[in-house]
Design an enzyme around this catalytic site. Structure first.
Site, PDB file in Angstrom:
ATOM      1  N   HIS A 167       0.826  -1.203   0.000  1.00 39.77           N
ATOM      2  CA  HIS A 167       0.000   0.000   0.000  1.00 39.77           C
ATOM      3  C   HIS A 167       0.870   1.266   0.000  1.00 39.77           C
ATOM      4  O   HIS A 167       1.620   1.491   0.944  1.00 39.77           O
ATOM      5  CB  HIS A 167      -0.877  -0.034   1.249  1.00 39.77           C
ATOM      6  N   HIS A 175      -0.625  10.872  -2.280  1.00 39.17           N
ATOM      7  CA  HIS A 175      -1.941  10.487  -1.771  1.00 39.17           C
ATOM      8  C   HIS A 175      -2.927  11.644  -1.624  1.00 39.17           C
ATOM      9  O   HIS A 175      -4.061  11.583  -2.074  1.00 39.17           O
ATOM     10  CB  HIS A 175      -1.796   9.777  -0.418  1.00 39.17           C
TER      11      HIS A 175
END
Ligand code: G3P
Ligand code: CA
Length: 245
Positions: free
Chosen positions: A8, A50
């Site tokens: 991730h 992100h």
């Protein structure tokens, strides 16, 4: 085939997230794939970061969309791990070039849930196709319109609906729109019938973000398709213990 392990934001439990260094570490840890987040700069470059702003991870401030790519490149994004040393925001192209020789899968999350970056989906599809990596890519987003746009542009691309909220009949909904996978959060898996309903509808199930051994083992035993984790080494150990890796 047991559950796959997708790192991730790269091996972000060890290395600043969404950096080339984090993706390299994931490859060294023999993860099956990586998950990453794509936003767009003011001059239209696909960049891997992100948040919509650079504030949390960098020494700068403001929206990614208000920075030229050259300006973004100058930022140090070691913010989440300041002792690591200077690291930079990579472009999606740089990450794909880095990962191409590894054979790993790449889950590209289009971060179009807050800003609808014009042309982002077209750019993602073109890049993936130009690099000859279509079979190894999964495109996902919380913005399901964005996912369907990608499917339309490239029917061969594997796609998944990311979900955060609890949605009625979500497996039927995902099937209806022809995506190949559902990307639920770990908490969705409290609904014990969800995996079965996805299976019945021919959907793969990729669960985020699972960092604890206990939950990784449970999901491995349940037969999910991929665990998205910040700790690919811990996930491998936990899955091996269940015999599902
Ligand atoms: O793609 C799975 C997961 O990364 C979605 O949440 O906030 O970590 O991008 P987030
Ligand atoms: Ca993500």
């Amino acid at each position: 085939m047991g559950a796959k392990i997708w790192a991730h934001r790269g091996a972000s439990g060890y290395v600043p997230e969404n950096t080339l260094e984090a993706f390299r570490r994931a490859a060294e840890m023999k993860a099956d794939g990586v998950e990453l987040d794509v936003q767009m700069s003011k001059d239209g470059e696909l960049v891997v970061i992100h948040d919509e702003t650079v504030d949390r991870v960098s020494d700068g401030k403001g929206y990614v969309k208000d920075y030229m790519y050259g300006e973004l490149q100058a930022l140090d994004v070691s913010g989440s791990m300041p002792d690591y040393g200077t690291v930079r925001i990579p472009t999606l192209a740089q990450v794909l070039e880095e990962l191409k020789p590894t054979g790993m899968e790449v889950n590209i999350e289009c971060k179009t849930g807050i800003f609808f970056y014009p042309g982002l989906e077209e750019k993602v599809v073109k890049l993936v196709q130009d690099m000859g990596m279509t079979e190894r890519i999964w495109c996902s987003s919380f913005n399901h319109e964005s996912v369907l746009r990608i499917k339309k542009l490239c029917p061969a691309m594997k796609t998944g609906f990311l979900i955060g909220d609890i949605i009625m009949d979500v497996a039927d909904y995902a099937k209806r729109y022809g995506v190949q996978a559902l990307h639920p959060a770990l908490y969705h898996m409290q609904d014990e019938g969800l995996l079965e309903r996805c299976r019945r509808n021919g959907l793969a199930v990729h669960v985020w973000t699972v960092n604890e051994r206990e939950y990784i083992s449970k999901l491995g035993n349940a037969g999910i398709d991929a665990v998205i984790t910040n700790f690919p080494d811990i996930a491998a150990e936990a899955l091996r213990r269940t015999g599902s890796y």
